[in-house]
Every structure is written in structure tokens, then in C-alpha cells.
Design an enzyme around this catalytic site. Structure first.
Site, mmCIF file in Angstrom:
data_model
loop_
_atom_site.group_PDB
_atom_site.id
_atom_site.type_symbol
_atom_site.label_atom_id
_atom_site.label_comp_id
_atom_site.label_asym_id
_atom_site.label_seq_id
_atom_site.Cartn_x
_atom_site.Cartn_y
_atom_site.Cartn_z
ATOM 1 N N ASP A 15 0.861 -1.186 0.000
ATOM 2 C CA ASP A 15 0.000 0.000 0.000
ATOM 3 C C ASP A 15 0.892 1.228 0.000
ATOM 4 O O ASP A 15 1.852 1.289 0.780
ATOM 5 C CB ASP A 15 -0.902 -0.024 1.253
ATOM 6 C CG ASP A 15 -2.092 0.901 1.120
ATOM 7 O OD1 ASP A 15 -1.895 2.087 0.804
ATOM 8 O OD2 ASP A 15 -3.233 0.443 1.332
ATOM 9 N N TYR A 27 -13.070 7.608 -14.770
ATOM 10 C CA TYR A 27 -12.982 6.630 -13.679
ATOM 11 C C TYR A 27 -13.653 5.324 -14.100
ATOM 12 O O TYR A 27 -13.074 4.241 -13.987
ATOM 13 C CB TYR A 27 -13.630 7.202 -12.414
ATOM 14 C CG TYR A 27 -13.553 6.262 -11.230
ATOM 15 C CD1 TYR A 27 -12.352 6.059 -10.560
ATOM 16 C CD2 TYR A 27 -14.681 5.567 -10.786
ATOM 17 C CE1 TYR A 27 -12.276 5.199 -9.478
ATOM 18 C CE2 TYR A 27 -14.615 4.698 -9.706
ATOM 19 C CZ TYR A 27 -13.412 4.528 -9.054
ATOM 20 O OH TYR A 27 -13.331 3.667 -7.989
#
Ligand code: UDP
Length: 344
Positions: free
Chosen positions: A44, A165
Site C-alpha cells: 500500500d 474513472y
């Protein structure tokens, strides 16, 4: 004989990679995977995830702060995973609008890197099983009130950035399905609908944490438009329960699944429910769309998934009521604020 690396402890031990594992949904998934005994590597870059969402120390958890593309580039040849859950992505359409180039690149490049890696990082140098989380945004402008996985989709023009998106998520889905069809990678694509619950924060625009936060502090809950628009909210703990079950089922590979709740609630009613549930003195304030979305963002009026496919495949039955989710989300926001005060 396949090469044995430091992370290769033989089959059946559950070596799992979770990208975006310290985000809101990712951290609940990691908790679940650790609970079933997996050895979990979280990658991450902490762009929206938080390290504090995960246990500080856990004997079966490894945390790497990097994008998944960069992490993969430095993994040794012996790095093996049985399963990969690719959750790392730009969060929320509003955030995407703030930095569309980064969002488009993140969504497409990272997924592409994950699949190149997945073809060779599985047991014995074969393919790992991969689940990617896509989004209900992929449905674009709805042609019906209930979204089914095989529906045609319609997007606005490329001059309206909002649709980028949805398009990048659709490309991710194509990448996944093509890797399944052409390279034999066992993949599952999950289209997540409105997911809510503890550890969710309001800063990316999501309505429920915003309402709960406002209700806790006695601030006005801002309902955009007349509040008749509706969404179906599913607790994150129900969502992460079903993801590993879908990936484990070979009949689900190469398929797309809606995951969420199919019980709609109008946003105006949601505001009342939050106030009632938390015994708050907050008031509701209606904000015209033109002020809420000055960039002309088109809000969907209704969004509701068909859950027929996921129910048939793995008997998906969400357990958490919306009231329970509101109560638990409120506790997590309160805890966070007192932890923040403690740190000051
Ligand atoms: N919304 C609202 N007040 C807020 C944030 C959102 O009324 O403070 C509305 C928003 O216009 C939309 C719904 O709540 O109709 C859900 O918004 P969210 O961004 O959580 O999810 P999405 O629109 O992506 O489904």
C-alpha cells in the site's frame, strides 16, 4: 523443481498478496485473511490507506509501503503467492476529478503490473488466483434501475472527465478477463456497490461517514438535492466475507459479480436514520446540486445491484443491518478522534 523462495512455504499455507490492504475495505479483508490463517503481504502506498488500519505487529503480516507496481519490481524470483487481491485504486469519483491523470495511470498501470506478475508468481511458478475490485461506476449512465453484470454500458463523452474513472475500471476488467481467457489466470472481478462501515472516513466525499461524523458533533447533515436519490449500502464486513469465497470457487473464475446490498434507501431518509440511531441533535440541511457539485458532476438518481449471480454462486447473504453499521461506524469515528487527541 520450482525455485523455493523465502516466502514459499509450500502449498496450502495461504500466501496472499493484498494491494491497497491498509485502506478501508482492504484492512477488513486482511483481518479476515489473517483470521483464516493466511500469511499476508500488504502492499500500500498509503495515498489513502492508513497504516493504523492494520495490526502494528502480527507474525503472519508483512507490510510494504509502495505502489504494487514498484513492490513487484523488487520482489525476488522466489516470491510466490496463492492468491492476490488487487484493491489498490484511486478512491472515489470526486478525488479522481481532482487529479485525473494520476487516477487514470494508477488504475490502469497498477492492474496491468499485477496481472503480468500473477501469471508467474503462483505455486510452482504458475498463475496465482486473482480477485480485482471494480466498481458500480462501470455501469455508467444506467439504462435500468437494477444493474446486472451483463448489461450494456453507456458513458458520457471523453470531454467529461468524470467518465474516465468508469472507463479505467472497465479497462481493468478487460485486463482481468483477457488474462483469464488467454493466459489461464484464475480471476474474479467484483463490482462493489456502496460499501460502508467502521474505519471509513468522510474525507473522500462518501455520504454515510459524512453524515455520521456530522451527527456525532451536532453539525448539520448536508443532503444534496431533494434527497430522493437512493443507494443500497452494504457493510464492509459482509463484503470481505464473500470475496475469498468467490476466489476459492473455480466455477466463479473468469466471471464478474456485483457485491453489495440490494435494499435501497433514499439519501434524505438515510439522514433521518443516522440522526435517530445516534440520538443526535443535528439538523438536516438541503444543499442544491449546483452548490454541492459546482463542476456540474451528474449524480446518479438510483443505484441498485442485481445480486442474483453472487447469491447463486456462493449464497451471499449480508448479515449487518444498516442501523448496526451506523452504530459501529460512529464508534470507530469516536475512537479515532480520541486517539487523535491522545497523540496531540
Ligand atoms: N450525498 C449527500 N451528502 C453528502 C455526500 C453525498 O447528499 O454529504 C449524496 C450524493 O449526492 C449521492 C449519495 O449521497 O446521491 C451517495 O453519495 P456517495 O458519494 O457516498 O456515493 P455514490 O454517489 O458514489 O454512490
Amino acid at each position: 523443481m520450482p525455485q523455493q523462495g523465502p516466502q514459499d512455504a509450500g502449498p496450502g499455507t495461504g500466501r496472499t498478496l493484498v494491494s491497497g490492504g491498509s485502506g478501508f475495505i482492504g484492512s477488513h479483508l486482511v483481518e479476515r485473511l489473517l483470521g483464516r490463517g493466511d500469511r499476508v503481504t500488504v502492499v500500500d502506498d498509503l495515498s489513502t490507506g492508513r497504516r493504523s488500519n492494520l495490526p502494528e505487529e502480527h507474525p503472519r503480516l508483512r507490510f510494504i509501503e509502495a505502489t504494487v507496481k514498484d513492490a513487484i519490481a523488487v520482489f525476488g524470483p522466489g516470491e510466490r503467492f496463492d492468491e492476490i487481491y488487487h484493491l489498490a485504486a484511486a478512491v472515489g469519483v470526486q478525488r479522481v476529478l481532482e487529479d485525473p491523470i494520476r487516477a487514470i495511470e494508477t488504475n490502469v498501470e497498477q492492474t496491468s503490473a499485477v496481472f503480468r506478475f500473477a501469471t508467474r508468481c503462483g505455486p510452482g511458478g504458475g498463475a496465482a488466483r486473482v480477485l480485482i475490485t471494480s466498481s458500480s461506476e462501470v455501469y455508467g449512465k444506467p439504462s435500468s434501475t437494477e444493474f446486472r453484470e451483463d448489461d450494456d454500458v453507456l458513458y458520457g463523452p471523453t470531454t467529461v472527465l468524470r467518465w474516465s474513472y468508469a472507463q479505467t475500471k472497465a479497462i481493468d476488467e478487460y485486463l482481468a478477463l483477457a488474462h483469464h481467457a488467454r493466459r489461464g489466470v484464475p480471476v474474479v472481478v467484483v463490482r462493489l456497490f456502496n460499501t460502508v462501515g467502521p474505519r471509513q472516513v468522510g474525507s473522500y466525499g462518501m455520504v454515510l461517514p459524512r453524515f455520521v461524523e456530522s451527527a456525532i458533533y451536532g453539525r448539520r447533515l448536508e443532503v444534496y438535492g431533494d434527497g430522493t436519490q437512493s443507494r443500497c449500502f452494504c457493510d464492509v464486513r459482509d463484503v470481505v466475507e464473500v470475496l475469498p469465497r468467490l476466489l476459492a470457487e473455480s466455477a466463479c473464475h473468469g466471471r464478474v459479480f456485483n457485491v453489495g446490498s440490494d435494499e435501497p434507501i433514499a439519501i434524505g431518509d438515510l439522514a433521518h436514520l443516522v440522526i435517530r440511531t445516534l440520538g443526535s441533535s443535528s439538523e438536516i440541511h438541503h444543499v442544491p446540486y449546483a452548490s454541492a457539485y459546482p463542476d456540474g458532476f451528474e449524480d446518479l438518481h438510483h443505484r441498485r445491484p442485481s445480486l442474483e449471480r453472487v447469491r447463486k454462486a456462493v449464497n451471499f447473504r449480508p448479515k449487518y443491518s444498516l442501523v448496526q453499521t451506523i452504530v459501529d461506524l460512529a464508534s470507530s469515528l469516536r475512537e479515532e478522534s480520541s486517539a487523535g487527541e491522545g497523540r496531540r
